[in-house]
Design a protein around this motif. Structure first.
Motif, PDB file in Angstrom:
ATOM      1  N   ARG A  40       0.824  -1.199   0.000  1.00  0.00           N
ATOM      2  CA  ARG A  40       0.000   0.000   0.000  1.00  0.00           C
ATOM      3  C   ARG A  40       0.864   1.257   0.000  1.00  0.00           C
ATOM      4  N   GLN A  41       0.523   2.207  -0.859  1.00  0.00           N
ATOM      5  CA  GLN A  41       1.260   3.471  -0.952  1.00  0.00           C
ATOM      6  C   GLN A  41       0.404   4.675  -0.577  1.00  0.00           C
ATOM      7  N   ILE A  42      -0.895   4.597  -0.824  1.00  0.00           N
ATOM      8  CA  ILE A  42      -1.783   5.716  -0.544  1.00  0.00           C
ATOM      9  C   ILE A  42      -2.506   5.458   0.779  1.00  0.00           C
ATOM     10  N   LYS A  43      -2.239   6.301   1.742  1.00  0.00           N
ATOM     11  CA  LYS A  43      -2.850   6.141   3.069  1.00  0.00           C
ATOM     12  C   LYS A  43      -4.235   6.765   3.090  1.00  0.00           C
ATOM     13  N   THR A  44      -4.949   6.518   4.155  1.00  0.00           N
ATOM     14  CA  THR A  44      -6.257   7.133   4.345  1.00  0.00           C
ATOM     15  C   THR A  44      -6.194   8.107   5.526  1.00  0.00           C
ATOM     16  N   THR A  45      -7.103   9.056   5.525  1.00  0.00           N
ATOM     17  CA  THR A  45      -7.219   9.984   6.651  1.00  0.00           C
ATOM     18  C   THR A  45      -7.778   9.207   7.844  1.00  0.00           C
ATOM     19  N   PRO A  46      -7.751   9.789   9.038  1.00  0.00           N
ATOM     20  CA  PRO A  46      -8.353   9.100  10.193  1.00  0.00           C
ATOM     21  C   PRO A  46      -9.799   8.700   9.953  1.00  0.00           C
ATOM     22  N   GLY A  47     -10.498   9.477   9.117  1.00  0.00           N
ATOM     23  CA  GLY A  47     -11.899   9.170   8.817  1.00  0.00           C
ATOM     24  C   GLY A  47     -12.087   8.190   7.683  1.00  0.00           C
ATOM     25  N   GLY A  48     -10.966   7.755   7.040  1.00  0.00           N
ATOM     26  CA  GLY A  48     -11.055   6.716   6.019  1.00  0.00           C
ATOM     27  C   GLY A  48     -10.986   7.157   4.578  1.00  0.00           C
ATOM     28  N   LEU A  49     -10.652   8.419   4.300  1.00  0.00           N
ATOM     29  CA  LEU A  49     -10.584   8.912   2.923  1.00  0.00           C
ATOM     30  C   LEU A  49      -9.207   8.668   2.315  1.00  0.00           C
ATOM     31  N   LEU A  50      -9.162   8.130   1.108  1.00  0.00           N
ATOM     32  CA  LEU A  50      -7.886   8.007   0.391  1.00  0.00           C
ATOM     33  C   LEU A  50      -7.289   9.395   0.220  1.00  0.00           C
ATOM     34  N   PHE A  51      -6.025   9.527   0.630  1.00  0.00           N
ATOM     35  CA  PHE A  51      -5.407  10.854   0.588  1.00  0.00           C
ATOM     36  C   PHE A  51      -4.075  10.767  -0.143  1.00  0.00           C
ATOM     37  N   THR A  52      -4.047  11.318  -1.356  1.00  0.00           N
ATOM     38  CA  THR A  52      -2.848  11.283  -2.186  1.00  0.00           C
ATOM     39  C   THR A  52      -1.968  12.500  -1.961  1.00  0.00           C
ATOM     40  N   ARG A  53      -2.573  13.690  -2.052  1.00  0.00           N
ATOM     41  CA  ARG A  53      -1.833  14.933  -1.781  1.00  0.00           C
ATOM     42  C   ARG A  53      -2.810  16.053  -1.488  1.00  0.00           C
ATOM     43  N   ASP A  54      -2.308  17.064  -0.794  1.00  0.00           N
ATOM     44  CA  ASP A  54      -3.177  18.132  -0.300  1.00  0.00           C
ATOM     45  C   ASP A  54      -3.381  19.234  -1.334  1.00  0.00           C
ATOM     46  N   SER A  55      -3.869  18.881  -2.477  1.00  0.00           N
ATOM     47  CA  SER A  55      -4.206  19.847  -3.513  1.00  0.00           C
ATOM     48  C   SER A  55      -5.298  19.227  -4.365  1.00  0.00           C
ATOM     49  N   SER A  56      -6.531  19.630  -4.095  1.00  0.00           N
ATOM     50  CA  SER A  56      -7.684  19.015  -4.764  1.00  0.00           C
ATOM     51  C   SER A  56      -7.614  17.495  -4.650  1.00  0.00           C
ATOM     52  N   ASN A  57      -7.441  17.012  -3.434  1.00  0.00           N
ATOM     53  CA  ASN A  57      -7.239  15.580  -3.229  1.00  0.00           C
ATOM     54  C   ASN A  57      -8.377  14.725  -3.762  1.00  0.00           C
ATOM     55  N   LEU A  58      -9.606  15.248  -3.758  1.00  0.00           N
ATOM     56  CA  LEU A  58     -10.722  14.396  -4.202  1.00  0.00           C
ATOM     57  C   LEU A  58     -10.624  14.009  -5.671  1.00  0.00           C
ATOM     58  N   GLN A  59      -9.781  14.712  -6.455  1.00  0.00           N
ATOM     59  CA  GLN A  59      -9.595  14.258  -7.831  1.00  0.00           C
ATOM     60  C   GLN A  59      -8.974  12.867  -7.849  1.00  0.00           C
ATOM     61  N   TYR A  60      -8.061  12.604  -6.918  1.00  0.00           N
ATOM     62  CA  TYR A  60      -7.415  11.287  -6.863  1.00  0.00           C
ATOM     63  C   TYR A  60      -8.337  10.256  -6.207  1.00  0.00           C
ATOM     64  N   THR A  61      -9.122  10.709  -5.252  1.00  0.00           N
ATOM     65  CA  THR A  61     -10.049   9.789  -4.594  1.00  0.00           C
ATOM     66  C   THR A  61     -11.129   9.324  -5.553  1.00  0.00           C
ATOM     67  N   THR A  62     -11.739  10.259  -6.276  1.00  0.00           N
ATOM     68  CA  THR A  62     -12.827   9.871  -7.186  1.00  0.00           C
ATOM     69  C   THR A  62     -12.312   8.991  -8.328  1.00  0.00           C
ATOM     70  N   SER A  63     -11.137   9.308  -8.858  1.00  0.00           N
ATOM     71  CA  SER A  63     -10.609   8.496  -9.964  1.00  0.00           C
ATOM     72  C   SER A  63     -10.187   7.111  -9.469  1.00  0.00           C
ATOM     73  N   SER A  64      -9.588   7.039  -8.284  1.00  0.00           N
ATOM     74  CA  SER A  64      -9.203   5.741  -7.724  1.00  0.00           C
ATOM     75  C   SER A  64     -10.435   4.896  -7.453  1.00  0.00           C
ATOM     76  N   THR A  65     -11.474   5.529  -6.924  1.00  0.00           N
ATOM     77  CA  THR A  65     -12.711   4.819  -6.622  1.00  0.00           C
ATOM     78  C   THR A  65     -13.339   4.271  -7.896  1.00  0.00           C
ATOM     79  N   MET A  66     -13.344   5.063  -8.944  1.00  0.00           N
ATOM     80  CA  MET A  66     -13.870   4.609 -10.226  1.00  0.00           C
ATOM     81  C   MET A  66     -13.123   3.360 -10.703  1.00  0.00           C
ATOM     82  N   VAL A  67     -11.797   3.397 -10.632  1.00  0.00           N
ATOM     83  CA  VAL A  67     -10.993   2.254 -11.074  1.00  0.00           C
ATOM     84  C   VAL A  67     -11.288   1.025 -10.214  1.00  0.00           C
TER      85      VAL A  67
END
Length: 277
Positions: A107-134
């Protein structure tokens, strides 16, 4: 366009003012060839993909800049359909799944304490939504081909486990998070009110027919402490920080700016849930 791009390889990112590519152009070429093969069935595109699969890389994000995972996921289905020459690309796709799944030894991408995939702190949800889609698409590919899962070191993930984790990301974005905040504007009882979005933050011409100049837009609306006058229904913002905190302020564009590439990937994830696949 594809032939032109392939024959005239190069980069103008040295002089481009915005959205410069950091991943290079190999991912776009592989991505384009994959879609052209899927759309046309023409063998020349498969031949191209096989001949250039050495450029495929195991990565941990799928974004506007890095599209390797998109191509790898498309071609994994071709692998299971009999194109065994695509073994490397299928392995690269599996590597991505292993890089984001909790419990994976790689595993390389950690999650926040609340469970969100967190790639980087700049519009992070772009990486979360695309990862979720995949994740949704990959789990469906495994199911369709009667594959019982993939191994990530000592961990084994079934299609249902991959899909279940993807669903937690959709739930988080829509309000199941520590702040009880929906990051889709207009959805739920609590959502961002100060989008970093000009059309949302400046009144409609029907309400304010007088011209709004640049200075007026900045002083009267951008810096205003009030909620945006226009609710940008359906827009997904950049999201919370690594500690699940969200600052609802126009000036904090890394967290409050909506983008098409966040919404597009999220539509695919919600579609997968609605179709139950």
């Amino acid at each position: 366009l594809f032939d032109f791009a392939d024959k005239n390889r190069g980069s103008y990112s040295g002089s481009c003012p915005f959205y410069c590519s950091y991943s290079g152009y190999q991912d776009e070429l592989l991505w384009a060839a994959s879609w052209l093969y899927k759309a046309s069935g023409e063998s020349k595109y498969l031949t191209y993909i096989i001949g250039n699969q050495g450029s495929s890389q195991a990565v941990s994000e799928f974004s506007w800049d890095n599209k390797f995972v998109g191509a790898q996921t498309l071609l994994t289905e071709e692998f299971y359909g009999g194109k065994k020459e695509l073994t490397k690309i299928k392995s690269d796709a599996e590597s991505f799944i292993c890089s984001v799944m909790p419990g994976s030894s790689s595993r390389q991408i950690k999650t926040t304490p609340g469970g969100l995939l967190f790639t980087r702190d700049s519009s992070n949800l772009q990486y979360t939504t695309s990862s979720t889609m995949v994740l949704f698409i990959f789990s469906r590919i495994l199911n369709r081909n009667h594959i019982n899962g993939i191994n990530c070191g000592s961990a084994h993930f079934t299609p249902s486990q991959i899909r279940a984790f993807a669903k937690t990301q959709v739930d988080y974005i829509l309000g199941s998070n520590p702040m009880k905040m929906s990051y889709m504007v207009g959805f739920g009882s609590k959502y961002p009110k100060q989008l970093h979005h000009r059309a949302s933050s400046i009144p409609s011409i029907k309400v304010h027919p007088a011209k709004v100049g640049c200075n007026g837009g900045l002083s009267d609306y951008y810096n205003s402490p009030n909620p945006n006058p226009n609710t940008h229904v359906g827009a997904i913002v950049g999201g919370p920080d690594s500690n699940d905190h969200f600052n609802d302020a126009r000036s904090d564009y890394s967290h409050t700016e909506p983008t098409t590439y966040m919404n597009a990937a999220f539509v695919a994830s919600v579609s997968a849930l609605l179709a139950n696949t």
